[in-house]
Design a protein around this motif. Structure first.
Motif, mmCIF file in Angstrom:
data_model
loop_
_atom_site.group_PDB
_atom_site.id
_atom_site.type_symbol
_atom_site.label_atom_id
_atom_site.label_comp_id
_atom_site.label_asym_id
_atom_site.label_seq_id
_atom_site.Cartn_x
_atom_site.Cartn_y
_atom_site.Cartn_z
ATOM 1 N N ARG A 1 -0.973 -13.114 -8.309
ATOM 2 C CA ARG A 1 0.287 -12.607 -8.827
ATOM 3 C C ARG A 1 1.489 -13.018 -8.477
ATOM 4 O O ARG A 1 1.724 -13.808 -7.802
ATOM 5 C CB ARG A 1 0.187 -10.994 -8.039
ATOM 6 C CG ARG A 1 0.163 -11.152 -6.834
ATOM 7 C CD ARG A 1 0.322 -9.547 -6.373
ATOM 8 N NE ARG A 1 1.292 -8.871 -6.999
ATOM 9 C CZ ARG A 1 1.275 -7.483 -7.144
ATOM 10 N NH1 ARG A 1 -0.071 -6.876 -6.693
ATOM 11 N NH2 ARG A 1 2.151 -6.748 -7.582
ATOM 12 N N GLU B 1 -5.981 -12.238 -5.676
ATOM 13 C CA GLU B 1 -4.839 -11.508 -6.465
ATOM 14 C C GLU B 1 -3.371 -11.602 -5.620
ATOM 15 O O GLU B 1 -2.277 -12.135 -6.220
ATOM 16 C CB GLU B 1 -5.083 -10.257 -6.931
ATOM 17 C CG GLU B 1 -3.804 -9.540 -7.565
ATOM 18 C CD GLU B 1 -3.717 -10.094 -8.879
ATOM 19 O OE1 GLU B 1 -2.533 -9.868 -9.433
ATOM 20 O OE2 GLU B 1 -4.289 -11.028 -9.526
ATOM 21 N N THR C 1 -0.167 -15.036 -15.659
ATOM 22 C CA THR C 1 -0.721 -15.399 -14.241
ATOM 23 C C THR C 1 -2.281 -15.561 -14.681
ATOM 24 O O THR C 1 -2.762 -15.404 -15.668
ATOM 25 C CB THR C 1 -0.285 -14.710 -13.179
ATOM 26 O OG1 THR C 1 -0.706 -13.309 -13.368
ATOM 27 C CG2 THR C 1 1.042 -14.847 -12.741
ATOM 28 N N ARG D 1 0.734 -9.805 -12.932
ATOM 29 C CA ARG D 1 -0.560 -9.599 -12.203
ATOM 30 C C ARG D 1 -1.696 -8.863 -12.691
ATOM 31 O O ARG D 1 -1.716 -8.553 -13.978
ATOM 32 C CB ARG D 1 0.165 -8.589 -11.136
ATOM 33 C CG ARG D 1 0.523 -7.143 -11.798
ATOM 34 C CD ARG D 1 1.147 -6.203 -10.659
ATOM 35 N NE ARG D 1 1.955 -5.075 -11.172
ATOM 36 C CZ ARG D 1 1.233 -3.960 -11.588
ATOM 37 N NH1 ARG D 1 -0.149 -3.869 -11.496
ATOM 38 N NH2 ARG D 1 1.905 -2.844 -11.769
#
Length: 222
Positions: free
Chosen positions: A35, A30, A104, A22
């Motif tokens: 995430r 996000e 990510t 994340r």
């Protein structure tokens, strides 16, 4: 501080892999489109042939339990102490000990790619346009992109990461072998050194014993 912590990895016979699941919570994408929940990564942590580390900050208690359970080393709480050098500190960690990055859509991918560290992007199905719809992007041609086949489902992405390890597509297996051989060779050298020391000790002790016996005979004959 992280240089001292790095010493714990210097004798590690495994590749060091960084996972970042994340990024900035203030980013509008996000929560829903970047995430990954950390429990999705548990199959990666169960893979025995790598040492995982993280630089993620503000780790939750539940996340910390997972990291502790699988002996994942965390650098996040010792970076950017003065709140002005986050990227500098992160780069130092990456350059010190990281062989591979799995992240990510965060700044870690950009940093790793620019530092020449082999990177894998863990992407949602509807990720940002720059990551294209294929396994590569012209922005960072050396970054391999692993994306969801189903929105919100990370299972196939994690399976692809494990497949990369198993197939050795990025020389992971070669690096494991190299580090393992190095570790074994060091053990052999240490063992050989001990044998030599034991031989020297035995020879010296035998010489001393014979010398003492000869002296006793001389004393007896006189």
């Amino acid at each position: 501080v992280y240089k001292r912590q790095h010493e714990t990895l210097t004798d590690c016979p495994k590749p060091v892999c960084l996972l970042n699941w994340r990024g900035n919570p203030k980013n509008g994408h996000e929560l829903t489109n970047r995430r990954m929940e950390l429990q999705n990564a548990i199959p990666l942590f169960e893979y025995k042939n790598v040492q995982w580390i993280v630089v993620t900050q503000d780790i939750t208690p539940d996340e910390q339990k997972i990291l502790d359970k699988y002996k994942v080393l965390s650098y996040g709480d010792i970076l950017d102490k003065d709140k002005t050098k986050c990227f500098y500190d992160t780069i130092d960690v990456l350059k010190l000990c990281v062989h591979y990055i799995f992240s990510t859509d965060t700044s870690i991918l950009h940093l790793g790619a620019n530092l020449g560290i082999p990177c894998y992007g863990l992407l949602t199905k509807g990720c940002e346009w720059r990551w294209t719809k294929s396994s590569r992007t012209t922005w960072y041609p050396d970054v391999k992109l692993l994306r969801q086949s189903e929105t919100g489902n990370w299972k196939n992405v994690i399976e692809k990461v494990i497949s990369e390890f198993e197939k050795g597509n990025s020389n992971v297996r070669a690096l494991i072998t190299e580090l393992t051989i190095s570790d074994y060779m060091e053990s052999i050298v240490d063992h050989a050194k001990k044998i030599c020391e034991d031989v020297v000790y035995t020879v010296e002790a035998e010489a001393i014993r014979h010398s003492s016996f000869a002296n006793t005979l001389r004393n007896f004959s006189t």
